[in-house]
Design a protein around this motif. Structure first.
Motif, mmCIF file in Angstrom:
data_model
loop_
_atom_site.group_PDB
_atom_site.id
_atom_site.type_symbol
_atom_site.label_atom_id
_atom_site.label_comp_id
_atom_site.label_asym_id
_atom_site.label_seq_id
_atom_site.Cartn_x
_atom_site.Cartn_y
_atom_site.Cartn_z
ATOM 1 N N SER A 58 0.830 -1.206 0.000
ATOM 2 C CA SER A 58 0.000 0.000 0.000
ATOM 3 C C SER A 58 0.867 1.259 0.000
ATOM 4 O O SER A 58 2.009 1.243 0.449
ATOM 5 C CB SER A 58 -0.918 0.012 1.224
ATOM 6 O OG SER A 58 -0.166 0.241 2.398
ATOM 7 N N ASN A 59 0.268 2.331 -0.471
ATOM 8 C CA ASN A 59 0.947 3.626 -0.428
ATOM 9 C C ASN A 59 1.193 4.063 1.010
ATOM 10 O O ASN A 59 2.187 4.709 1.298
ATOM 11 C CB ASN A 59 0.136 4.678 -1.175
ATOM 12 C CG ASN A 59 0.269 4.548 -2.676
ATOM 13 O OD1 ASN A 59 1.172 3.885 -3.180
ATOM 14 N ND2 ASN A 59 -0.634 5.180 -3.402
ATOM 15 N N LYS A 60 0.270 3.717 1.902
ATOM 16 C CA LYS A 60 0.429 4.077 3.306
ATOM 17 C C LYS A 60 1.699 3.454 3.877
ATOM 18 O O LYS A 60 2.482 4.126 4.559
ATOM 19 C CB LYS A 60 -0.797 3.635 4.109
ATOM 20 C CG LYS A 60 -0.733 4.034 5.564
ATOM 21 C CD LYS A 60 -1.982 3.594 6.318
ATOM 22 C CE LYS A 60 -1.857 3.956 7.787
ATOM 23 N NZ LYS A 60 -2.989 3.489 8.565
ATOM 24 N N ASP A 61 1.913 2.170 3.596
ATOM 25 C CA ASP A 61 3.138 1.508 4.044
ATOM 26 C C ASP A 61 4.361 2.122 3.387
ATOM 27 O O ASP A 61 5.384 2.332 4.040
ATOM 28 C CB ASP A 61 3.099 0.016 3.710
ATOM 29 C CG ASP A 61 2.514 -0.818 4.826
ATOM 30 O OD1 ASP A 61 2.296 -0.278 5.927
ATOM 31 O OD2 ASP A 61 2.293 -2.016 4.596
ATOM 32 N N TYR A 62 4.256 2.390 2.092
ATOM 33 C CA TYR A 62 5.388 2.963 1.377
ATOM 34 C C TYR A 62 5.765 4.317 1.971
ATOM 35 O O TYR A 62 6.944 4.618 2.195
ATOM 36 C CB TYR A 62 5.064 3.088 -0.108
ATOM 37 C CG TYR A 62 6.270 3.244 -1.007
ATOM 38 C CD1 TYR A 62 7.579 3.127 -0.539
ATOM 39 C CD2 TYR A 62 6.109 3.539 -2.352
ATOM 40 C CE1 TYR A 62 8.667 3.268 -1.378
ATOM 41 C CE2 TYR A 62 7.201 3.683 -3.201
ATOM 42 C CZ TYR A 62 8.476 3.553 -2.703
ATOM 43 O OH TYR A 62 9.553 3.699 -3.542
ATOM 44 N N LEU A 63 4.764 5.137 2.267
ATOM 45 C CA LEU A 63 5.021 6.442 2.873
ATOM 46 C C LEU A 63 5.720 6.311 4.217
ATOM 47 O O LEU A 63 6.602 7.114 4.541
ATOM 48 C CB LEU A 63 3.717 7.225 3.033
ATOM 49 C CG LEU A 63 3.162 7.854 1.761
ATOM 50 C CD1 LEU A 63 1.762 8.387 2.000
ATOM 51 C CD2 LEU A 63 4.089 8.951 1.258
ATOM 52 N N ARG A 64 5.333 5.313 4.978
ATOM 53 C CA ARG A 64 5.980 5.093 6.282
ATOM 54 C C ARG A 64 7.478 4.856 6.091
ATOM 55 O O ARG A 64 8.310 5.427 6.795
ATOM 56 C CB ARG A 64 5.320 3.919 6.995
ATOM 57 C CG ARG A 64 5.850 3.681 8.399
ATOM 58 C CD ARG A 64 4.985 2.690 9.156
ATOM 59 N NE ARG A 64 4.913 1.397 8.527
ATOM 60 C CZ ARG A 64 5.775 0.398 8.743
ATOM 61 N NH1 ARG A 64 6.777 0.563 9.576
ATOM 62 N NH2 ARG A 64 5.626 -0.756 8.139
ATOM 63 N N ASN A 67 9.256 7.998 4.961
ATOM 64 C CA ASN A 67 9.454 8.901 6.095
ATOM 65 C C ASN A 67 10.609 8.459 6.980
ATOM 66 O O ASN A 67 11.344 9.297 7.515
ATOM 67 C CB ASN A 67 8.165 9.062 6.890
ATOM 68 C CG ASN A 67 7.205 10.014 6.208
ATOM 69 O OD1 ASN A 67 7.582 11.104 5.816
ATOM 70 N ND2 ASN A 67 5.965 9.590 6.032
ATOM 71 N N LYS A 116 1.501 10.877 -1.755
ATOM 72 C CA LYS A 116 0.368 11.388 -0.969
ATOM 73 C C LYS A 116 -0.780 11.817 -1.878
ATOM 74 O O LYS A 116 -1.947 11.633 -1.528
ATOM 75 C CB LYS A 116 0.800 12.558 -0.101
ATOM 76 C CG LYS A 116 1.568 12.177 1.128
ATOM 77 C CD LYS A 116 1.962 13.411 1.925
ATOM 78 C CE LYS A 116 2.706 13.049 3.183
ATOM 79 N NZ LYS A 116 3.129 14.253 3.939
ATOM 80 N N GLN A 119 -3.238 9.102 -2.881
ATOM 81 C CA GLN A 119 -4.109 8.496 -1.866
ATOM 82 C C GLN A 119 -5.486 9.090 -1.893
ATOM 83 O O GLN A 119 -5.759 10.152 -2.237
ATOM 84 C CB GLN A 119 -3.510 8.657 -0.468
ATOM 85 C CG GLN A 119 -2.318 7.788 -0.264
ATOM 86 C CD GLN A 119 -1.804 7.860 1.173
ATOM 87 O OE1 GLN A 119 -1.775 8.910 1.779
ATOM 88 N NE2 GLN A 119 -1.407 6.722 1.683
#
Length: 119
Positions: A58-64, A67, A116, A119
């Motif tokens: 997921s993009n959420k995991d990738y963003l983590r 970061n 971001k 999303q």
């Protein structure tokens, strides 16, 4: 994008790691477990987290992971300042490393913003 190795940001951060390893070879031997080790760990963390995040679902995991990568980059920039302040390398060497790290920083920020937007 089919593979993380195709990402320019990963390629640039790999070049930064290589450069960091080369410059820290000149640090005093008694720093091998101190600043040298810490600088190298931070530098390694940057492309490693870009690659690890790329493999997430997921993009959420990738963003983590991106970061984490940028946090490691900021830590690296701080440690480069410390090394400069205690004269472990010249101002010219510092400027090169710092500018290379700033280029990766700008690319990471842009990449994070792009993900971001998806999303």
């Amino acid at each position: 994008m089919s593979h993380f190795k195709n990402l320019l940001i990963w390629q640039k951060s790999m070049t930064l790691v290589t450069s960091i390893y080369q410059i820290t070879r000149t640090f005093p031997k008694d720093e091998s477990l101190g600043l040298t080790s810490q600088i190298r760990k931070c530098a390694i963390s940057i492309p490693s987290n870009i690659a690890e995040g790329f493999g997430r679902d997921s993009n959420k995991d990738y963003l983590r992971f991106l970061n984490i990568s940028i946090s490691s980059l900021f830590e690296l920039q701080t440690q480069l300042e410390i090394a400069k302040n205690i004269s472990y390398f010249t101002t010219e060497q510092f400027n090169k490393q710092y500018e290379d790290s700033r280029e990766v920083e700008r690319m990471l920020i842009a990449f994070i913003n792009k993900i971001k937007e998806r999303q």
